[in-house]
Design a protein around this motif. Structure first.
Motif, PDB file in Angstrom:
ATOM      1  N   THR A   1      -6.729   9.327  -1.686  1.00 51.50           N
ATOM      2  CA  THR A   1      -8.135   8.908  -1.779  1.00 51.50           C
ATOM      3  C   THR A   1      -8.246   7.485  -2.294  1.00 51.50           C
ATOM      4  O   THR A   1      -9.049   6.678  -1.793  1.00 51.50           O
ATOM      5  N   GLN A   2      -7.444   7.139  -3.285  1.00 49.28           N
ATOM      6  CA  GLN A   2      -7.470   5.784  -3.837  1.00 49.28           C
ATOM      7  C   GLN A   2      -6.951   4.766  -2.825  1.00 49.28           C
ATOM      8  O   GLN A   2      -7.455   3.639  -2.754  1.00 49.28           O
ATOM      9  N   VAL A   3      -5.957   5.152  -2.045  1.00 49.87           N
ATOM     10  CA  VAL A   3      -5.461   4.280  -0.976  1.00 49.87           C
ATOM     11  C   VAL A   3      -6.574   4.006   0.019  1.00 49.87           C
ATOM     12  O   VAL A   3      -6.768   2.872   0.479  1.00 49.87           O
ATOM     13  N   ASP A   4      -7.351   5.032   0.337  1.00 49.07           N
ATOM     14  CA  ASP A   4      -8.448   4.886   1.285  1.00 49.07           C
ATOM     15  C   ASP A   4      -9.516   3.940   0.745  1.00 49.07           C
ATOM     16  O   ASP A   4     -10.064   3.112   1.474  1.00 49.07           O
ATOM     17  N   VAL A   5      -9.832   4.028  -0.538  1.00 47.84           N
ATOM     18  CA  VAL A   5     -10.828   3.139  -1.149  1.00 47.84           C
ATOM     19  C   VAL A   5     -10.344   1.688  -1.130  1.00 47.84           C
ATOM     20  O   VAL A   5     -11.100   0.772  -0.786  1.00 47.84           O
ATOM     21  N   ALA A   6      -9.082   1.463  -1.494  1.00 47.14           N
ATOM     22  CA  ALA A   6      -8.530   0.111  -1.492  1.00 47.14           C
ATOM     23  C   ALA A   6      -8.547  -0.490  -0.098  1.00 47.14           C
ATOM     24  O   ALA A   6      -8.880  -1.665   0.095  1.00 47.14           O
ATOM     25  N   SER A   7      -8.224   0.329   0.905  1.00 50.48           N
ATOM     26  CA  SER A   7      -8.229  -0.147   2.281  1.00 50.48           C
ATOM     27  C   SER A   7      -9.641  -0.483   2.745  1.00 50.48           C
ATOM     28  O   SER A   7      -9.855  -1.438   3.492  1.00 50.48           O
TER      29      SER A   7
ATOM     30  N   LEU B   1       0.828  -1.195   0.000  1.00 48.27           N
ATOM     31  CA  LEU B   1       0.000   0.000   0.000  1.00 48.27           C
ATOM     32  C   LEU B   1       0.874   1.262   0.000  1.00 48.27           C
ATOM     33  O   LEU B   1       0.564   2.256  -0.659  1.00 48.27           O
ATOM     34  N   GLY B   2       1.978   1.188   0.760  1.00 44.10           N
ATOM     35  CA  GLY B   2       2.884   2.332   0.810  1.00 44.10           C
ATOM     36  C   GLY B   2       3.548   2.609  -0.525  1.00 44.10           C
ATOM     37  O   GLY B   2       3.659   3.758  -0.958  1.00 44.10           O
ATOM     38  N   VAL B   3       3.984   1.542  -1.212  1.00 41.93           N
ATOM     39  CA  VAL B   3       4.616   1.698  -2.528  1.00 41.93           C
ATOM     40  C   VAL B   3       3.622   2.259  -3.533  1.00 41.93           C
ATOM     41  O   VAL B   3       3.942   3.164  -4.319  1.00 41.93           O
ATOM     42  N   LEU B   4       2.393   1.712  -3.502  1.00 44.10           N
ATOM     43  CA  LEU B   4       1.369   2.219  -4.422  1.00 44.10           C
ATOM     44  C   LEU B   4       1.055   3.684  -4.139  1.00 44.10           C
ATOM     45  O   LEU B   4       0.840   4.479  -5.060  1.00 44.10           O
ATOM     46  N   GLY B   5       1.033   4.045  -2.856  1.00 46.54           N
ATOM     47  CA  GLY B   5       0.780   5.433  -2.494  1.00 46.54           C
ATOM     48  C   GLY B   5       1.897   6.361  -2.917  1.00 46.54           C
ATOM     49  O   GLY B   5       1.673   7.542  -3.194  1.00 46.54           O
ATOM     50  N   GLN B   6       3.114   5.831  -2.953  1.00 46.06           N
ATOM     51  CA  GLN B   6       4.266   6.639  -3.369  1.00 46.06           C
ATOM     52  C   GLN B   6       4.373   6.732  -4.889  1.00 46.06           C
ATOM     53  O   GLN B   6       5.069   7.605  -5.405  1.00 46.06           O
ATOM     54  N   THR B   7       3.706   5.830  -5.613  1.00 48.70           N
ATOM     55  CA  THR B   7       3.914   5.765  -7.061  1.00 48.70           C
ATOM     56  C   THR B   7       2.638   5.962  -7.875  1.00 48.70           C
ATOM     57  O   THR B   7       2.550   6.876  -8.693  1.00 48.70           O
ATOM     58  N   LEU B   8       1.632   5.113  -7.656  1.00 50.94           N
ATOM     59  CA  LEU B   8       0.488   5.076  -8.557  1.00 50.94           C
ATOM     60  C   LEU B   8      -0.808   5.654  -7.999  1.00 50.94           C
ATOM     61  O   LEU B   8      -1.621   6.195  -8.749  1.00 50.94           O
ATOM     62  N   LEU B   9      -1.027   5.510  -6.693  1.00 51.50           N
ATOM     63  CA  LEU B   9      -2.323   5.855  -6.120  1.00 51.50           C
ATOM     64  C   LEU B   9      -2.278   7.165  -5.342  1.00 51.50           C
ATOM     65  O   LEU B   9      -1.269   7.507  -4.726  1.00 51.50           O
TER      66      LEU B   9
ATOM     67  N   SER C   1       3.599   8.332   5.365  1.00 54.24           N
ATOM     68  CA  SER C   1       4.719   8.135   4.441  1.00 54.24           C
ATOM     69  C   SER C   1       4.532   8.906   3.142  1.00 54.24           C
ATOM     70  O   SER C   1       5.512   9.200   2.441  1.00 54.24           O
ATOM     71  N   LEU C   2       3.281   9.244   2.802  1.00 50.24           N
ATOM     72  CA  LEU C   2       3.039   9.974   1.565  1.00 50.24           C
ATOM     73  C   LEU C   2       3.630  11.376   1.606  1.00 50.24           C
ATOM     74  O   LEU C   2       3.911  11.973   0.556  1.00 50.24           O
TER      75      LEU C   2
END
Length: 233
Positions: free
Chosen positions: A76-82, A65-73, A167-168
């Motif tokens: 808000t998208q991190v929150d939806v996935a979670s 989730l952290g990598v995706l938040g740093q790169t692609l997401l 981390s974002l």
């Protein structure tokens, strides 16, 4: 150094304040301790490995989730996935709890006393109604299940508030340090929790071990249902 300490504290707080985390490990750790008393089992009792497996899976989920938040997401998208992972956590907990209740009801535990060098030793042997022989490899099944449940937990819930969202706002090096410390804390604490729970289970007698197993399952089901109710509300 400060980021590492912050990560350790955040990881510890996240694990210890989440009842869904503890019950995600508890039935599997108890089952590991119970199954090691079955006739024909020669493996060592290792409930601590169940806790460690959950911690590793949880750490991998948080890292993903952290990598995706740093790169692609985006945040808000991190929150939806979670959020969707949280719903899956509830389903897994209910299934895990029901499994523990079913197995606990079928357990028959015999106590055998042996005299050796004028010392009396008590050994517990587990049998199961409707079950033919011991299923070898259960220890690996427990650890694989814990790894998978921990992975889903890492992708769900408060993990993105405690680890991913902070981390974002960091650079990649700082974020890696923070999340790594967060993961270490979760692994260490859940390893200790699994070890303690296994020791408690093994200390129980013929009457209380099945009841304890069922009670852990009932609590897991209750928290799973509560988790589903809160995530869909």
């Amino acid at each position: 150094m400060i980021l590492a300490i912050d990560g350790l504290l955040a990881g510890a707080a996240h694990v210890l304040t989440g009842p869904d985390h503890l019950v995600g490990v508890a039935p599997l750790a108890v089952e590991e301790a119970v199954d090691a008393t079955r006739p024909g089992e020669v493996r060592r009792i290792r409930p601590w490995l169940v806790g460690a497996s959950w911690g590793v899976g949880h750490g991998v989920g948080v890292a993903i989730l952290g990598v995706l938040g740093q790169t692609l997401l985006s945040a808000t998208q991190v929150d939806v996935a979670s959020g969707w992972s949280e719903r899956l956590v509830g389903v897994l907990l209910v299934g895990l709890g029901l499994h523990a209740i079913r197995r606990g009801r079928g357990l028959v535990i015999h106590e055998h006393q042996h005299i050796h060098d004028e010392s009396r030793h008590v050994h517990l042997h587990v049998h199961e109604h409707g079950h033919k022989g011991a299923k070898h490899g259960r220890g690996e099944q427990h650890r694989h299940a814990a790894l998978g449940i921990g992975l889903v937990h890492g992708l769900a819930g408060a993990g993105h508030f405690w680890a991913v969202l902070p981390s974002l706002a960091m650079g990649r090096t700082e974020a890696a340090t923070y999340i790594s410390a967060y993961i270490v804390a979760s692994i260490v604490l859940m390893t200790a929790f699994g070890a303690v729970l296994g020791r408690i289970t093994r200390s129980l007698g013929t009457t209380w071990m099945p009841r304890f197993f069922q009670s852990v399952g009932a609590v897991t089901v209750a928290i799973g249902l509560w988790w589903l109710a809160t995530t869909f509300s």
